[in-house]
Write an enzyme that holds these catalytic residues in place. Structure first.
Site, PDB file in Angstrom:
ATOM      1  N   ASP A   1      41.184 -17.215  30.360  1.00 57.38           N
ATOM      2  CA  ASP A   1      41.244 -18.682  30.345  1.00 57.38           C
ATOM      3  C   ASP A   1      39.869 -19.271  30.662  1.00 57.38           C
ATOM      4  OD1 ASP A   1      43.781 -17.420  31.193  1.00 57.38           O
ATOM      5  OD2 ASP A   1      44.560 -19.456  31.133  1.00 57.38           O
TER       6      ASP A   1
ATOM      7  N   ASP B   1      42.295 -16.715  25.598  1.00 55.75           N
ATOM      8  CA  ASP B   1      43.448 -17.364  26.219  1.00 55.75           C
ATOM      9  C   ASP B   1      43.222 -18.867  26.154  1.00 55.75           C
ATOM     10  OD1 ASP B   1      45.697 -17.985  28.134  1.00 55.75           O
ATOM     11  OD2 ASP B   1      45.687 -15.813  28.365  1.00 55.75           O
ATOM     12  N   ASP B   2      43.883 -19.628  27.040  1.00 54.65           N
ATOM     13  CA  ASP B   2      43.733 -21.078  26.987  1.00 54.65           C
ATOM     14  C   ASP B   2      42.272 -21.478  27.173  1.00 54.65           C
ATOM     15  OD1 ASP B   2      46.471 -21.436  26.688  1.00 54.65           O
ATOM     16  OD2 ASP B   2      46.822 -21.686  28.836  1.00 54.65           O
TER      17      ASP B   2
ATOM     18  N   HIS C   1      43.807 -19.625  22.808  1.00 55.28           N
ATOM     19  CA  HIS C   1      45.177 -20.124  22.687  1.00 55.28           C
ATOM     20  C   HIS C   1      45.256 -21.635  22.609  1.00 55.28           C
ATOM     21  CE1 HIS C   1      46.937 -16.198  24.623  1.00 55.28           C
ATOM     22  NE2 HIS C   1      46.300 -15.987  23.474  1.00 55.28           N
TER      23      HIS C   1
ATOM     24  N   ARG D   1      48.804 -28.163  23.175  1.00 52.42           N
ATOM     25  CA  ARG D   1      50.072 -27.655  23.692  1.00 52.42           C
ATOM     26  C   ARG D   1      50.402 -28.258  25.050  1.00 52.42           C
ATOM     27  NH1 ARG D   1      51.206 -21.216  24.738  1.00 52.42           N
ATOM     28  NH2 ARG D   1      49.089 -21.372  25.604  1.00 52.42           N
TER      29      ARG D   1
ATOM     30  N   LYS E   1      53.248 -27.050  27.916  1.00 50.91           N
ATOM     31  CA  LYS E   1      54.247 -26.022  28.209  1.00 50.91           C
ATOM     32  C   LYS E   1      54.725 -26.182  29.645  1.00 50.91           C
ATOM     33  CE  LYS E   1      50.534 -22.596  28.952  1.00 50.91           C
ATOM     34  NZ  LYS E   1      50.059 -21.222  28.696  1.00 50.91           N
TER      35      LYS E   1
END
Length: 367
Positions: free
Chosen positions: A185, A205-206, A227, A258, A260
């Site tokens: 991340d 990742d993010d 991501h 996103r 989540k």
């Protein structure tokens, strides 16, 4: 014998000179090894030369208020399987000038395709930022896992940063054919009054993950290979509000934008999320995904996180997804998403339409 009058005259003469004397902290400290840190942080100017931090040690700077830090060489971290962090800085009203120099985490020595989910223990996060002020022009190369954890005590602007974990895109002998870098991340943020801008992040990742907080701006950044930009994952008893995601470029990510929230979470709210002027290309899975079933993807959603005021407004958010991707998926828990959401500035092309479940408040948009 001098009279009191003479003594008073003497004090009046010397007092301005005493007042003008420099403070003990008005000095410059130089760091070329961890042995230098304790003395250097007593000064309000700290220069960091190139050196290697010994394995299993944190390069920890606890700074005086108002300190200016100048990174004047590259800092490398020797390898050990431990939890980290590798670098930590704290203080108020700090000016941190990276001058384009690098913190090198030697990530390839840890990468096994598992990140924090297994394999060897990896220092994570690599960098803990606990300052207010400015933090600029710093490069992080090859983090073992997550890069930045940000928990600033007051307003902080992070700008012109580079995170380069591009080498982690390739498989290695330990990763079973998958990308060797994992859980890398870029920025994990649980904070308020933070701006991250004009930076480039290449990871697995993010790019950004906001777990709680308010008044956070993420603007003018480029996210490559990971991501996407994420609000969440959102756990129980947290509040997220006043988030602005604007004018970012997202390339070759799983998702573009996103939100989540954990299916099991309770007592949390997410509100006032604004997306404006973002551009995404080469999106592999979802252009926009709002999912209340995390850690599942589009599973049974929870109802314990109340979600409102998610808007795509201002300059057009232009998102292009790959042919086998979904354009937009919204998976709300029953009654958990509320209000009227203006999506007039969202354009998603390519792929196929997704579904919008348990919510009818999205306005000015169709797939």
């Amino acid at each position: 014998m001098p009279s009191l009058a003479h003594f008073a005259i003497f004090l009046a003469f010397v007092a301005p000179f005493i007042a003008a004397a420099p403070a003990a902290s008005d000095c410059t400290g130089t760091i070329a090894s961890l042995d230098d840190v304790s003395a250097a942080v007593k000064c309000t100017t700290v220069n960091i030369n190139a050196f290697t931090v010994p394995a299993g040690k944190t390069f920890d700077l606890s700074l005086l208020d108002g300190t200016t830090v100048n990174l004047q060489g590259d800092v490398k971290f020797a390898v050990k399987n431990w939890s980290g962090p590798l670098f930590q800085v704290s203080g108020k009203s700090i000016t941190f000038n990276g001058n384009g120099h690098t913190f090198d985490g030697n990530g390839a020595s840890y990468w096994d395709g598992q990140g924090g989910n297994g394999g060897v223990t990896k220092p994570a996060p690599m960098m803990k930022i606990k300052i207010s002020g400015t933090y600029t022009n710093v490069k992080v190369l090859n983090s073992p896992a997550r890069v930045y954890s940000v928990s600033n005590p007051a307003q902080l602007t992070m700008s012109k940063l580079t995170i380069d974990n591009s080498a982690g895109d390739k498989a290695n002998s330990k990763s079973g054919g998958e990308a060797a870098g994992h859980n890398t991340d870029g920025f994990d943020c649980s904070t308020t009054d933070l701006t991250i801008e004009d930076s480039t992040i290449h990871n697995q990742d993010d790019c950004l993950a906001i777990n709680k907080g308010s008044n956070i701006v993420f603007q003018g950044n480029t996210c490559i290979g990971g991501h996407g930009i994420s609000i969440g994952s959102i756990d129980s008893s947290v509040t997220v509000s006043g988030i602005t995601i604007k004018n970012n470029v997202i390339k070759d990510n799983d998702n573009a934008l996103r939100i989540k929230t954990k299916a099991s979470a309770t007592g949390s709210t997410v509100s006032g999320i604004t997306f404006s002027g973002n551009t995404a290309t080469g999106i592999r899975r979802y252009g926009v995904i709002i999912d209340q079933s995390y850690p599942s993807t589009l599973g049974t959603p929870g109802t314990g996180v109340k979600l409102s005021g998610v808007n795509f407004v201002g300059s057009t958010n232009s998102i292009a997804v790959n042919s086998d991707a979904k354009r937009v998926e919204v998976n709300c828990g029953s009654g958990a998403c509320s209000g009227s959401w203006d999506w007039s500035a969202l354009k998603v092309t390519g792929g196929t339409a997704g579904t919008i479940k348990n919510f009818s408040g999205i306005k000015n948009f169709s797939q």
